[in-house]
Design a protein around this motif. Structure first.
Motif, PDB file in Angstrom:
ATOM      1  N   ASP A  25      42.354  43.861  24.591  1.00  0.00           N
ATOM      2  CA  ASP A  25      41.372  44.901  24.277  1.00  0.00           C
ATOM      3  C   ASP A  25      40.354  44.390  23.272  1.00  0.00           C
ATOM      4  O   ASP A  25      39.156  44.619  23.418  1.00  0.00           O
ATOM      5  CB  ASP A  25      42.080  46.136  23.703  1.00  0.00           C
ATOM      6  CG  ASP A  25      42.887  46.874  24.770  1.00  0.00           C
ATOM      7  OD1 ASP A  25      42.652  46.623  25.961  1.00  0.00           O
ATOM      8  OD2 ASP A  25      43.754  47.676  24.389  1.00  0.00           O
ATOM      9  N   VAL A  26      40.841  43.690  22.239  1.00  0.00           N
ATOM     10  CA  VAL A  26      39.942  43.149  21.211  1.00  0.00           C
ATOM     11  C   VAL A  26      38.992  42.135  21.833  1.00  0.00           C
ATOM     12  O   VAL A  26      37.789  42.143  21.585  1.00  0.00           O
ATOM     13  CB  VAL A  26      40.749  42.512  20.059  1.00  0.00           C
ATOM     14  CG1 VAL A  26      39.833  41.692  19.156  1.00  0.00           C
ATOM     15  CG2 VAL A  26      41.457  43.588  19.245  1.00  0.00           C
ATOM     16  N   ALA A  29      36.441  43.973  24.043  1.00  0.00           N
ATOM     17  CA  ALA A  29      35.480  44.710  23.216  1.00  0.00           C
ATOM     18  C   ALA A  29      34.552  43.761  22.475  1.00  0.00           C
ATOM     19  O   ALA A  29      33.350  44.011  22.351  1.00  0.00           O
ATOM     20  CB  ALA A  29      36.223  45.602  22.218  1.00  0.00           C
ATOM     21  N   ALA A  30      35.095  42.645  21.975  1.00  0.00           N
ATOM     22  CA  ALA A  30      34.268  41.667  21.265  1.00  0.00           C
ATOM     23  C   ALA A  30      33.249  41.036  22.206  1.00  0.00           C
ATOM     24  O   ALA A  30      32.090  40.834  21.842  1.00  0.00           O
ATOM     25  CB  ALA A  30      35.155  40.584  20.641  1.00  0.00           C
ATOM     26  N   ILE A 162      30.777  49.317  19.625  1.00  0.00           N
ATOM     27  CA  ILE A 162      32.242  49.417  19.608  1.00  0.00           C
ATOM     28  C   ILE A 162      32.636  50.882  19.747  1.00  0.00           C
ATOM     29  O   ILE A 162      32.108  51.748  19.042  1.00  0.00           O
ATOM     30  CB  ILE A 162      32.811  48.846  18.286  1.00  0.00           C
ATOM     31  CG1 ILE A 162      32.511  47.350  18.186  1.00  0.00           C
ATOM     32  CG2 ILE A 162      34.329  49.074  18.217  1.00  0.00           C
ATOM     33  CD1 ILE A 162      32.897  46.751  16.851  1.00  0.00           C
ATOM     34  N   HIS A 169      40.884  48.036  13.791  1.00  0.00           N
ATOM     35  CA  HIS A 169      40.479  47.574  15.113  1.00  0.00           C
ATOM     36  C   HIS A 169      39.013  47.175  15.119  1.00  0.00           C
ATOM     37  O   HIS A 169      38.636  46.120  15.654  1.00  0.00           O
ATOM     38  CB  HIS A 169      40.740  48.697  16.128  1.00  0.00           C
ATOM     39  CG  HIS A 169      40.621  48.257  17.558  1.00  0.00           C
ATOM     40  ND1 HIS A 169      39.591  48.670  18.371  1.00  0.00           N
ATOM     41  CD2 HIS A 169      41.394  47.431  18.314  1.00  0.00           C
ATOM     42  CE1 HIS A 169      39.739  48.122  19.570  1.00  0.00           C
ATOM     43  NE2 HIS A 169      40.822  47.375  19.569  1.00  0.00           N
ATOM     44  N   GLN A 170      38.158  47.996  14.504  1.00  0.00           N
ATOM     45  CA  GLN A 170      36.734  47.666  14.420  1.00  0.00           C
ATOM     46  C   GLN A 170      36.527  46.377  13.626  1.00  0.00           C
ATOM     47  O   GLN A 170      35.707  45.529  14.008  1.00  0.00           O
ATOM     48  CB  GLN A 170      35.979  48.807  13.741  1.00  0.00           C
ATOM     49  CG  GLN A 170      35.867  50.064  14.595  1.00  0.00           C
ATOM     50  CD  GLN A 170      35.104  51.161  13.877  1.00  0.00           C
ATOM     51  OE1 GLN A 170      34.990  51.158  12.645  1.00  0.00           O
ATOM     52  NE2 GLN A 170      34.596  52.123  14.626  1.00  0.00           N
ATOM     53  N   ILE A 173      37.462  43.311  15.739  1.00  0.00           N
ATOM     54  CA  ILE A 173      36.445  43.037  16.754  1.00  0.00           C
ATOM     55  C   ILE A 173      35.207  42.405  16.125  1.00  0.00           C
ATOM     56  O   ILE A 173      34.672  41.407  16.625  1.00  0.00           O
ATOM     57  CB  ILE A 173      36.065  44.324  17.505  1.00  0.00           C
ATOM     58  CG1 ILE A 173      37.240  44.813  18.361  1.00  0.00           C
ATOM     59  CG2 ILE A 173      34.833  44.093  18.403  1.00  0.00           C
ATOM     60  CD1 ILE A 173      37.013  46.171  18.983  1.00  0.00           C
ATOM     61  N   VAL A 176      35.916  38.819  15.210  1.00  0.00           N
ATOM     62  CA  VAL A 176      35.920  37.950  16.394  1.00  0.00           C
ATOM     63  C   VAL A 176      34.481  37.680  16.856  1.00  0.00           C
ATOM     64  O   VAL A 176      34.116  36.540  17.172  1.00  0.00           O
ATOM     65  CB  VAL A 176      36.747  38.584  17.526  1.00  0.00           C
ATOM     66  CG1 VAL A 176      36.567  37.808  18.829  1.00  0.00           C
ATOM     67  CG2 VAL A 176      38.223  38.624  17.149  1.00  0.00           C
ATOM     68  N   VAL A 177      33.651  38.731  16.881  1.00  0.00           N
ATOM     69  CA  VAL A 177      32.245  38.562  17.267  1.00  0.00           C
ATOM     70  C   VAL A 177      31.549  37.601  16.308  1.00  0.00           C
ATOM     71  O   VAL A 177      30.857  36.660  16.726  1.00  0.00           O
ATOM     72  CB  VAL A 177      31.518  39.919  17.281  1.00  0.00           C
ATOM     73  CG1 VAL A 177      29.998  39.722  17.424  1.00  0.00           C
ATOM     74  CG2 VAL A 177      32.022  40.795  18.426  1.00  0.00           C
TER      75      VAL A 177
END
Length: 310
Positions: A25-26, A29-30, A162, A169-170, A173, A176-177
């Protein structure tokens, strides 16, 4: 006892599957959030090589590494906490801040266009010669300052895309971005900067084909740098204009977003198999024109203010 061990292993397997799903999921989303910032990423990649121009070749990669580390600090230590605070306590401020960043991108791009046309260029100021170490530090500091603005726009675009979730979680992400984009941008920048050295090395080989490739790389570098400059400017205007159009729509001002949407839909339906591409092209071109108008107005206004002050 064996049944207890089996139950424990089942629990561990369940936790592992849950963790793997969360990572998927991460990652998804990223990837989605990062893709929205691609225009700013192109601009970041196009802008950075100019900071190593005029420095010794052996210092190029160490300087790029310093800038990359500064970029990571910008994203992870300054912008990530600020983005999470905004998301938690002032989500209403995200769109206006995005629009401010978009207006800045439009201004930067339009200023370059106006300078190319001979309008409102900066006056050349003769600078005193610097020692190599001082010059290097000055260029690194300037690159990191510029990166802070572009990274802020990247993180804001990613945050806006997001889906609502926990702050942890935010944060994951966005991290990672930030890390992925930094590695990608400065990896490409390092390759671009050393391309002429690679070409010279190949040009000294015995094989005729290898020498031809090397000479082609050396001759092609000025063209590549010029192309990157043009692409970076176009990306700034297009992305900045798109952010402004979308932001106005979110704030209740539905033009020019409505007209652009209807024009893109009409072109999409009329283009058959190429509809997706032509629709995107219309949207990008219209956003770019809007961004150029807004950015040009800001640049000309600031130029007039500068003339009045001096």
């Amino acid at each position: 006892m064996p049944s207890g061990l089996v139950a424990l292993l089942d629990d561990i397997a369940g936790i592992t599957k849950l963790a793997a799903a969360s990572l998927d999921d991460v990652g998804a989303a990223a990837g989605k959030a990062g893709s929205k910032a691609i225009g700013v990423v192109i601009d970041d990649t196009a802008v950075t090589p100019r900071y190593v121009v005029g420095l010794s070749p052996e210092r190029e990669l160490p300087i790029i590494f310093k800038i990359a580390m500064g970029s990571l600090r910008n994203k992870l230590l300054i912008l990530l906490p600020a983005a999470l605070l905004l998301s938690a306590f002032a989500p209403w401020a995200i769109t206006p801040l995005l629009m401010l960043g978009g207006a800045f991108l439009c201004f930067e791009g339009a200023e370059k266009v106006l300078e190319a046309l001979g309008i409102g260029g900066h006056e050349e100021v003769e600078e005193a010669p610097m020692e190599a170490a001082h010059l290097e530090q000055s260029k690194v500091s300037g690159a990191i300052r510029t990166d802070l603005i572009l990274s802020a726009e990247i993180m804001a675009i990613a945050l806006a895309d997001i889906e609502k979730s926990s702050i942890v979680h935010q944060g994951v992400i966005l991290a990672v971005v930030g890390i992925g984009i930094t590695i990608g941008v400065y990896g490409v920048v390092g390759l671009i900067v050393k391309m002429d050295d690679i070409g010279l090395h190949l040009a000294e080989r015995r094989a005729a084909t290898t020498r031809a490739i090397g000479r082609g790389l050396v001759r092609g570098m000025p063209v590549l740098m010029e192309t990157l400059s043009i692409v970076g400017t176009a990306a700034m205007i297009w992305v900045g204009g798109g952010i402004l159009v979308h932001g106005l729509d979110v704030l209740g001002v539905h033009e020019p977003a409505g007209s652009i949407h209807h024009a893109a839909e009409a072109v999409t339906h009329a283009s058959g198999a190429l509809g997706g591409f032509t629709g995107w092209l219309v949207t990008a071109a219209a956003s770019g024109v809007f961004g150029l108008v807004i950015g040009g107005a800001i640049a000309l206004a600031l130029h007039q203010i500068h003339k009045l002050r001096h």
